[in-house]
Motif scaffolding. Sequence first.
Motif, short mmCIF file in Angstrom:
data_model
loop_
_atom_site.label_atom_id
_atom_site.label_comp_id
_atom_site.label_asym_id
_atom_site.label_seq_id
_atom_site.Cartn_x
_atom_site.Cartn_y
_atom_site.Cartn_z
N VAL A 197 24.04 -36.44 92.13
CA VAL A 197 22.76 -35.91 92.62
C VAL A 197 22.34 -36.62 93.91
N ASP A 198 22.47 -37.96 93.93
CA ASP A 198 22.06 -38.70 95.11
C ASP A 198 22.88 -38.28 96.33
N ALA A 199 24.18 -38.09 96.13
CA ALA A 199 25.07 -37.69 97.23
C ALA A 199 24.65 -36.33 97.80
N LEU A 200 24.52 -35.34 96.92
CA LEU A 200 24.17 -33.99 97.39
C LEU A 200 22.75 -33.92 97.94
N SER A 201 21.83 -34.62 97.27
CA SER A 201 20.44 -34.61 97.75
C SER A 201 20.35 -35.29 99.12
N SER A 202 21.13 -36.35 99.31
CA SER A 202 21.15 -37.02 100.62
C SER A 202 21.63 -36.07 101.71
N LEU A 203 22.70 -35.34 101.42
CA LEU A 203 23.24 -34.39 102.40
C LEU A 203 22.18 -33.36 102.78
N VAL A 204 21.57 -32.76 101.77
CA VAL A 204 20.63 -31.66 102.03
C VAL A 204 19.32 -32.19 102.63
N ALA A 205 18.86 -33.35 102.15
CA ALA A 205 17.61 -33.91 102.67
C ALA A 205 17.77 -34.26 104.16
N LEU A 206 18.85 -34.94 104.51
CA LEU A 206 19.02 -35.34 105.91
C LEU A 206 19.24 -34.11 106.80
N VAL A 220 22.76 -50.11 105.93
CA VAL A 220 23.06 -50.40 104.53
C VAL A 220 21.95 -51.28 103.97
N TYR A 221 21.36 -50.82 102.91
CA TYR A 221 20.21 -51.51 102.31
C TYR A 221 20.29 -51.26 100.81
N VAL A 222 20.38 -52.33 100.03
CA VAL A 222 20.54 -52.17 98.59
C VAL A 222 19.20 -51.82 97.96
N THR A 223 19.10 -50.59 97.51
CA THR A 223 17.87 -50.12 96.85
C THR A 223 18.21 -49.01 95.89
N SER A 224 17.19 -48.26 95.41
CA SER A 224 17.42 -47.30 94.33
C SER A 224 18.48 -46.26 94.64
N SER A 225 18.42 -45.70 95.85
CA SER A 225 19.30 -44.57 96.15
C SER A 225 19.44 -44.41 97.66
N THR A 226 20.42 -43.62 98.06
CA THR A 226 20.56 -43.33 99.48
C THR A 226 19.41 -42.45 99.96
N THR A 227 18.93 -41.56 99.08
CA THR A 227 17.81 -40.71 99.50
C THR A 227 16.57 -41.56 99.84
N GLU A 228 16.38 -42.66 99.11
CA GLU A 228 15.23 -43.54 99.42
C GLU A 228 15.33 -44.05 100.86
N ILE A 229 16.54 -44.48 101.26
CA ILE A 229 16.71 -45.00 102.62
C ILE A 229 16.46 -43.90 103.65
N ILE A 230 16.95 -42.69 103.33
CA ILE A 230 16.74 -41.56 104.25
C ILE A 230 15.23 -41.33 104.45
N LYS A 237 11.12 -33.98 97.30
CA LYS A 237 11.68 -33.71 95.97
C LYS A 237 13.16 -34.07 95.90
N LEU A 238 13.88 -33.82 96.99
CA LEU A 238 15.29 -34.22 97.03
C LEU A 238 15.41 -35.74 96.97
N VAL A 239 14.53 -36.41 97.70
CA VAL A 239 14.53 -37.88 97.72
C VAL A 239 14.28 -38.41 96.30
N TYR A 240 13.28 -37.85 95.66
CA TYR A 240 12.95 -38.29 94.29
C TYR A 240 14.11 -38.02 93.32
N SER A 241 14.76 -36.87 93.49
CA SER A 241 15.90 -36.53 92.63
C SER A 241 16.98 -37.60 92.71
N GLY A 242 17.29 -38.04 93.93
CA GLY A 242 18.29 -39.10 94.11
C GLY A 242 17.83 -40.41 93.48
N MET A 243 16.54 -40.71 93.67
CA MET A 243 16.00 -41.98 93.14
C MET A 243 16.05 -42.03 91.62
N ILE A 244 15.64 -40.95 90.96
CA ILE A 244 15.58 -41.03 89.48
C ILE A 244 16.97 -40.94 88.85
#
Length: 351
Positions: free
Chosen positions: A46-55, A143-153, A170-177
């Motif tokens: 989810v984080d991978a796909l949400s990151s792609l679509v969010a960015l 590179v920043y160690v945190t909940s998800s890649t979407t959070e960094i985006i 919503k995409l960001v939150y999906s990656g985070m949770i």
Amino acid sequence: MYIMLILIVFFEEEIIIKNRRSLKLFKKQLEESETIALISHENPDVDALSSLVALKNLIKDNYKNKKIDIFAQTKDINELLKPILKEDELNVQNVNSYDLAIGLDCPNSTRFGEYKKLFNNAKDTAQIDHHITNNIFAKNNIVYVTSSTTEIIYIIAKLMKFEISNKVCKLVYSGMITDTSNFMQGTKKKTTLKVLSDFYDRNVELDELTDYFFKNNSISKNKLLEKALHSMRFYHDGGLVLMKLTRQDFADAKAKFGDEEGIINQGICTKGVKIAGIIVKKENNDYYISLRSKSGINVADIAKKFGGGGHENMSAFTYKGNLINIKDDFLLACKKELIKSRARDDFNLMF
Ligand SMILES: [Mn+2]
């Protein structure tokens, strides 16, 4: 304006002090590139796909005339992930080569799978990732160690004063949770809470996403869970539990690869268990091993020993060969971590 400034300073102190130059460069890279490829890891989650679509959405919403394609090697996108993407949006290369390739949620370039070439052939490269095991393989590495890649985006978008749509939130939150099993594991930083606070202020509907990702198991997934529970074996005085799923198990449950996601939590939620592993047999001599741990135990270090990586409490590796060859080494690596363990089960000892 004042509030905006405080927010920027807040995010800045958390992540960007180290990455200030990276961020400036990232802005320049975006501005100067007409064709952009966003690439995430194979078997995207989810984080991978949400990151792609969010960015992709953020760039489209904030710059004119950019051609953006998104890639992640996959045989099959499972039902849960499908709504994140538009049909035929993934893995369609609309131009011959790209001015800029951006790696997302990918700790090393091997994890791009068949799209590694595309990444390396781009004129310029950048990456955004939250894995502690990141190899710093791009020209520009955020590179920043945190909940998800979407959070960094989201943080980057905020710092760049981008227009951020509700869809992106919503995409960001999906990656985070999903990358934290609803904030039960993985990494939480001050920025994680700040992003949530932003969403609260914006009135983003978040609960329905929690329901979608955590209260939505298919019958086949439950059948797969049953198989996994049956396969539980305990080692090291109950400190380690291993589960195993075979191709036959998937076939019997009418499940697809990817449906095993989350099942490992049943292992780590067990009293006394400090490390849980699930072994998914994809083909003969081809295994995917996912690990979870309670706080104070580092399973990223264990995965790293076998060529994988991930996060302190959540990691994975693939193994091609006969599992017998690594069994003793694996059990020993777990034992060493268990000995170091500070993880506690006794509520009274925590105070
Ligand atoms: Mn991730």
